[in-house]
Write an enzyme that holds these catalytic residues in place. Structure first.
Site, PDB file in Angstrom:
ATOM      1  N   HIS A  54       0.827  -1.203   0.000  1.00  0.00           N
ATOM      2  CA  HIS A  54       0.000   0.000   0.000  1.00  0.00           C
ATOM      3  C   HIS A  54       0.864   1.257   0.000  1.00  0.00           C
ATOM      4  CE1 HIS A  54      -2.586   3.021   2.198  1.00  0.00           C
ATOM      5  NE2 HIS A  54      -3.353   2.719   1.162  1.00  0.00           N
ATOM      6  N   GLU A  57       2.204   1.813  -3.469  1.00  0.00           N
ATOM      7  CA  GLU A  57       1.160   2.387  -4.331  1.00  0.00           C
ATOM      8  C   GLU A  57       1.036   3.893  -4.093  1.00  0.00           C
ATOM      9  OE1 GLU A  57      -2.879   3.824  -3.763  1.00  0.00           O
ATOM     10  OE2 GLU A  57      -2.942   1.737  -3.071  1.00  0.00           O
ATOM     11  N   HIS A  58       1.060   4.309  -2.824  1.00  0.00           N
ATOM     12  CA  HIS A  58       0.989   5.739  -2.509  1.00  0.00           C
ATOM     13  C   HIS A  58       2.192   6.501  -3.065  1.00  0.00           C
ATOM     14  CE1 HIS A  58      -2.213   6.748   0.636  1.00  0.00           C
ATOM     15  NE2 HIS A  58      -2.532   5.541   0.198  1.00  0.00           N
ATOM     16  N   GLU A 134      -4.396   7.591   7.906  1.00  0.00           N
ATOM     17  CA  GLU A 134      -5.412   6.711   7.311  1.00  0.00           C
ATOM     18  C   GLU A 134      -5.708   5.526   8.229  1.00  0.00           C
ATOM     19  OE1 GLU A 134      -6.208   4.351   3.060  1.00  0.00           O
ATOM     20  OE2 GLU A 134      -4.297   5.367   3.411  1.00  0.00           O
TER      21      GLU A 134
END
Length: 428
Positions: A54, A57-58, A134
């Site tokens: 993740h 991806e960011h 998040e």
């Protein structure tokens, strides 16, 4: 490099490094949805890599050796396009939508962020902090957190069971070397797909992808560990107005013979306003506002489950009614329900053909899962072939597995009734 046409408008080419390029030309559209899908996700992470898929991806949009983060955003928006990405358990995708004439810019930016990421320390520090925020947001959102805890209990001690986001500790531990190593190990040609739908010229897409993605290695990525379903109960006391529960059983892989029967079962049980759970639990008894079922399928296993949010005083009755409906499905599914579910599923399939983004996603996922494009007629035929007895048997097999997974979040005194009710499903 090899190429072939597959049905009307669909063409496929395999590049020398194993990357599949697939496209569906939709002549009535002026835009193209374009993406690069990678057959790697959270379950590919090692023990010390929780959340790195993740984070990678960011970081894709945080600058390359040729472009700053701001320039990436400005270039795509200068032509009116948009750009996004997503990480799941088994896949990661990077997507743009632009005018057909700007396809070259779209593939250039996507290729750039995957082959030349900068991983600048200052950008990495900021993005790690964003992800920590998040994670905090999920912890504060019980109807999100309950799903993470459900997955964790279903696949304990495995990457499959860990949240995609990671933990604040693991996310803060990553550095550019970690990201580069993970990227190099898992982003390999044989498990990557360039997919486009809409105003796309296949030959141009192939030429652009071949030129810009040649640095991607041709060696297969390491296989992710096989998943082992566990099951069990996790109760999380919180000072909330409602109890949020996810109750499930081991489902089936998308390659399993019962896959389509379970998709139909999920639709009948909790797929819409006419579903059994919506009608019985909400409309007849008023026990909740939201209730639905789902069947998550992976390459080697799956999860079939029901989510609901209810008042503390109603959780025991609601859970028992859900179990009643699940058990009754094995004997009482009707032809009328079957036909209604099939109709809803067929509309969903056809709707995907009307959206360039959904179509590009569908093509890529089919290649990653089955290494072929599955004609819609073939999918419809498989759905149509499901019988009442197929659905009933799938429901009986689910319950016979005897290892339910329950995740519940809410006032402590409201959790025990759900746990007691679920004991009905446990088989020796």
């Amino acid at each position: 490099m090899s190429a072939n046409a597959i049905g009307s408008g669909v063409k496929r080419t395999t590049l020398d490094n194993g990357i599949t390029v697939i496209s569906d030309t939709m002549p009535h559209l002026g835009t193209v949805s374009l993406g690069i899908w990678v057959g790697a996700g959270a379950r590919d992470e090692g023990e010390n890599e929780h959340g790195i898929s993740h984070l990678l991806e960011h970081m894709a949009f945080k600058g390359t050796r040729r472009r700053s983060a701001r320039r990436i955003a400005e270039e795509i928006e200068q032509v009116g396009g948009d750009i996004n990405a997503a990480t799941s358990v088994e896949q990661t995708s990077y997507n743009v939508r632009v005018l057909g004439e700007d396809l070259g810019l779209g593939i250039d930016i996507l290729s750039d962020i995957l082959t030349e990421p900068a991983f600048a320390p200052e950008e990495l520090a900021r993005e790690k902090n964003v992800i920590v925020q998040e994670i905090g947001a999920v912890m504060d959102t019980p109807d999100d957190l309950v799903f993470d805890l459900f997955q964790e209990r279903a696949f304990p001690g495995q990457a499959m069971g860990r949240s995609i986001l990671g933990t604040p500790e693991t996310v803060r531990s990553f550095d550019p070397a970690n990201l580069g190593a993970y990227l190099g190990r898992t982003y390999r040609g044989p498990r990557m797909v360039v997919s486009a739908a809409g105003a796309v010229d296949h030959e141009r897409l192939v030429a652009e992808a071949s030129s810009r993605l040649r640095a991607i290695g041709a060696e297969p990525k390491p296989e992710a560990p096989a998943a082992t379903y566990g099951g069990g109960t996790i109760l999380t006391p919180r000072d909330l107005e409602q109890v949020h529960i996810v109750l499930g059983l081991e489902g089936r892989s998308f390659k399993h013979p019962q896959y389509h029967a379970l998709q139909v079962l999920s639709n009948i049980l909790g797929g819409g306003m006419s579903s059994r759970l919506f009608q019985e639990v909400r409309e007849e008894r008023g026990l909740c506002y939201s209730i639905y079922s789902f069947h998550w399928s992976y390459v080697d296993t799956g999860l079939f489950a029901i989510y609901a949010g209810t008042d503390m005083g109603d959780v025991g009755e609601l859970t028992n009614v859900v179990i009643d409906q699940l058990e009754a499905a094995g004997e009482t599914i009707t032809e009328t329900e079957l036909n209604r579910a099939k109709a809803q599923m067929k509309v969903g399939l056809m709707a995907a053909l009307e959206s360039s983004g959904a179509r590009a996603d569908q093509l890529a996922r089919q290649i990653l899962a089955f290494n072929r494009v599955i004609p819609v007629d073939e999918i419809v035929a498989k759905v149509e072939a499901v019988t009442v007895e197929d659905v009933r048997q799938a429901a009986r097999d689910l319950v016979a597995g005897g290892r339910p997974t329950l995740s519940a979040i809410g006032p402590g005194t409201g959790l025990d009734p759900a746990a007691r009710a679920v004991e009905r499903l446990i088989r020796a």
